[in-house]
Design a protein around this motif. Structure first.
Motif, mmCIF file in Angstrom:
data_model
loop_
_atom_site.group_PDB
_atom_site.id
_atom_site.type_symbol
_atom_site.label_atom_id
_atom_site.label_comp_id
_atom_site.label_asym_id
_atom_site.label_seq_id
_atom_site.Cartn_x
_atom_site.Cartn_y
_atom_site.Cartn_z
ATOM 1 N N GLN A 9 -7.513 1.025 6.756
ATOM 2 C CA GLN A 9 -7.327 -0.473 6.921
ATOM 3 C C GLN A 9 -6.250 -0.762 5.835
ATOM 4 O O GLN A 9 -5.134 -1.390 5.919
ATOM 5 C CB GLN A 9 -8.530 -1.422 6.419
ATOM 6 C CG GLN A 9 -9.425 -1.164 7.797
ATOM 7 C CD GLN A 9 -10.748 -1.991 7.495
ATOM 8 O OE1 GLN A 9 -11.010 -2.510 6.350
ATOM 9 N NE2 GLN A 9 -11.652 -1.973 8.688
ATOM 10 N N GLU A 10 -6.406 -0.166 4.681
ATOM 11 C CA GLU A 10 -5.445 -0.713 3.477
ATOM 12 C C GLU A 10 -4.276 0.231 3.836
ATOM 13 O O GLU A 10 -3.111 -0.597 3.501
ATOM 14 C CB GLU A 10 -6.114 0.155 2.079
ATOM 15 C CG GLU A 10 -7.147 -0.562 1.475
ATOM 16 C CD GLU A 10 -7.936 -0.166 0.295
ATOM 17 O OE1 GLU A 10 -7.349 1.021 0.152
ATOM 18 O OE2 GLU A 10 -8.634 -0.461 -0.104
ATOM 19 N N SER A 11 -4.210 1.246 4.288
ATOM 20 C CA SER A 11 -2.875 1.926 4.692
ATOM 21 C C SER A 11 -2.312 1.079 5.831
ATOM 22 O O SER A 11 -0.823 0.812 5.679
ATOM 23 C CB SER A 11 -3.188 3.288 5.131
ATOM 24 O OG SER A 11 -3.727 4.175 4.175
ATOM 25 N N GLN B 254 -2.428 -2.014 6.372
ATOM 26 C CA GLN B 254 -1.825 -3.266 5.633
ATOM 27 C C GLN B 254 -0.613 -2.862 4.769
ATOM 28 O O GLN B 254 0.453 -3.725 4.857
ATOM 29 C CB GLN B 254 -2.874 -4.003 4.647
ATOM 30 C CG GLN B 254 -2.541 -5.291 4.067
ATOM 31 C CD GLN B 254 -2.282 -6.310 5.009
ATOM 32 O OE1 GLN B 254 -3.097 -6.386 6.206
ATOM 33 N NE2 GLN B 254 -1.266 -7.082 4.939
ATOM 34 N N LEU B 255 -0.524 -1.803 4.120
ATOM 35 C CA LEU B 255 0.425 -1.485 3.281
ATOM 36 C C LEU B 255 1.862 -1.269 4.240
ATOM 37 O O LEU B 255 2.885 -1.560 3.910
ATOM 38 C CB LEU B 255 0.342 -0.160 2.601
ATOM 39 C CG LEU B 255 -0.621 -0.536 1.312
ATOM 40 C CD1 LEU B 255 -1.145 0.941 0.872
ATOM 41 C CD2 LEU B 255 0.244 -1.343 0.165
ATOM 42 N N TYR B 256 1.324 -0.489 5.481
ATOM 43 C CA TYR B 256 2.504 -0.429 6.494
ATOM 44 C C TYR B 256 3.206 -1.527 6.885
ATOM 45 O O TYR B 256 4.183 -1.985 7.033
ATOM 46 C CB TYR B 256 2.097 0.610 7.783
ATOM 47 C CG TYR B 256 2.867 0.762 8.677
ATOM 48 C CD1 TYR B 256 3.977 1.632 8.389
ATOM 49 C CD2 TYR B 256 2.883 -0.009 9.907
ATOM 50 C CE1 TYR B 256 4.689 1.907 9.497
ATOM 51 C CE2 TYR B 256 3.734 0.129 10.975
ATOM 52 C CZ TYR B 256 4.760 1.318 10.673
ATOM 53 O OH TYR B 256 5.577 1.698 11.709
ATOM 54 N N SER B 257 2.145 -2.513 7.118
ATOM 55 C CA SER B 257 2.581 -3.666 7.700
ATOM 56 C C SER B 257 3.756 -4.517 6.623
ATOM 57 O O SER B 257 4.866 -5.052 7.073
ATOM 58 C CB SER B 257 1.523 -4.707 8.205
ATOM 59 O OG SER B 257 1.892 -5.733 8.680
ATOM 60 N N ASP B 258 3.005 -4.501 5.587
ATOM 61 C CA ASP B 258 3.850 -5.057 4.447
ATOM 62 C C ASP B 258 5.045 -4.512 4.235
ATOM 63 O O ASP B 258 6.127 -5.400 3.968
ATOM 64 C CB ASP B 258 2.927 -5.147 3.100
ATOM 65 C CG ASP B 258 1.663 -5.992 3.329
ATOM 66 O OD1 ASP B 258 1.624 -6.700 4.006
ATOM 67 O OD2 ASP B 258 0.761 -5.791 2.371
ATOM 68 N N TYR B 259 5.200 -3.144 4.318
ATOM 69 C CA TYR B 259 6.446 -2.713 4.113
ATOM 70 C C TYR B 259 7.469 -2.745 5.044
ATOM 71 O O TYR B 259 8.601 -2.824 4.971
ATOM 72 C CB TYR B 259 6.040 -1.045 3.833
ATOM 73 C CG TYR B 259 5.462 -0.679 2.697
ATOM 74 C CD1 TYR B 259 6.340 -1.132 1.377
ATOM 75 C CD2 TYR B 259 4.553 0.405 2.340
ATOM 76 C CE1 TYR B 259 5.696 -0.920 0.039
ATOM 77 C CE2 TYR B 259 4.099 0.813 1.005
ATOM 78 C CZ TYR B 259 4.525 0.209 0.143
ATOM 79 O OH TYR B 259 3.987 0.258 -1.197
ATOM 80 N N SER B 260 6.917 -2.905 6.409
ATOM 81 C CA SER B 260 7.424 -3.380 7.493
ATOM 82 C C SER B 260 8.460 -4.453 7.300
ATOM 83 O O SER B 260 9.526 -4.798 7.710
ATOM 84 C CB SER B 260 6.902 -3.018 8.804
ATOM 85 O OG SER B 260 6.515 -1.736 9.115
ATOM 86 N N ARG C 199 8.918 -6.198 4.606
ATOM 87 C CA ARG C 199 9.829 -6.169 3.545
ATOM 88 C C ARG C 199 11.081 -5.197 3.866
ATOM 89 O O ARG C 199 12.223 -5.871 3.560
ATOM 90 C CB ARG C 199 9.359 -5.271 2.150
ATOM 91 C CG ARG C 199 10.153 -4.964 1.258
ATOM 92 C CD ARG C 199 10.618 -6.597 0.701
ATOM 93 N NE ARG C 199 11.186 -6.271 -0.631
ATOM 94 C CZ ARG C 199 12.175 -7.381 -1.200
ATOM 95 N NH1 ARG C 199 12.305 -8.514 -0.372
ATOM 96 N NH2 ARG C 199 12.824 -7.114 -2.137
#
Length: 232
Positions: free
Chosen positions: A12-14, A16-22, A24
């Motif tokens: 789930q954290e990965s 979320q990070l992927y979504s945030d990085y996308s 950004r």
């Protein structure tokens, strides 16, 4: 498998990070596009500035050439003689053409015309008309000059009469058409005045018209131009 992954905190954290990085990344790509556009605009400005500087240098060089100086001298003599004939030899006249480096994109060419002395009222309009006469006589593109009564507002009737005499003389010299619509009160002359002779001859030749609400200047002349296919 899907249920296990959905309950896995690391997964789930990965995600979320992927979504945030996308998100950004999209923001950075948008900013990159804006910077590229800004850079292209800046490059275009620098290129235009170099071209302007080059053209200004060429213009300055042209002004310093003897042929250009000779032409400006001819223009200066024309303006001086015109002012003398309109007023008197006592009037001081200064005329020159130059380049203004401060206004490259708006008004780079500077035409100076100063008239000092007992010139009376309407001096601003007189200067405008003199420039019109100058362009009318020496240009190789325009074969016609059209003026209405507002061009002579506020000018002493004696000066108006002198100006029209000179305009008629120029018209005959360069074989170009000059059309002037003017009110009688702006002239204040009798039938023996040379300007009256010009008007009477124009009426006799069929090219002079008395304007009114029903008889307008351009309506008749445009029609006549199409008929003749030339100016007489």
């Amino acid at each position: 498998m899907g249920m296990i992954l959905s309950e896995n905190k690391v997964y789930q954290e990965s995600m979320q990070l992927y979504s945030d990085y996308s998100v950004r990344l999209q923001e950075l790509l948008f900013q990159q596009g804006q910077l590229t556009q800004a850079k292209n605009i800046n490059d275009s400005i620098e290129k235009s500035e170099k071209e302007l500087n080059s053209l200004f240098w060429e213009a300055s060089q042209t002004l310093n050439e003897e042929t250009t100086k000779s032409k400006i001298k001819i223009y200066r003599e024309f303006v001086y003689n015109m002012v003398t004939k309109i007023y008197s030899p006592d009037i001081i006249t200064y005329f020159d053409i130059g380049i203004k480096d401060k206004h490259k994109t708006r008004r780079p060419l500077e035409v100076k015309l100063n008239i000092t002395g007992e010139a009376g009222e309407g001096i601003t309009e007189v200067k405008k008309n003199i420039i019109d006469y100058l362009v009318y006589k020496f240009n190789n593109e325009l074969e016609i000059l059209i003026q209405d009564s507002s061009c002579y507002n506020g000018i002493d009737p004696r000066q108006v009469s002198n100006m029209l005499l000179e305009l008629n003389e120029i018209s005959n010299q360069v074989n170009k058409q000059a059309i002037v619509a003017i009110n009688k009160y702006q002239l204040d002359i009798d039938d023996s005045h040379p300007v009256s002779e010009i008007f009477n001859k124009s009426m006799t030749d069929g090219y002079g018209i008395i304007l009114s609400e029903n008889n307008k200047l351009l309506k008749k002349w445009i029609f006549k131009i199409f008929l003749d296919q030339k100016f007489k």
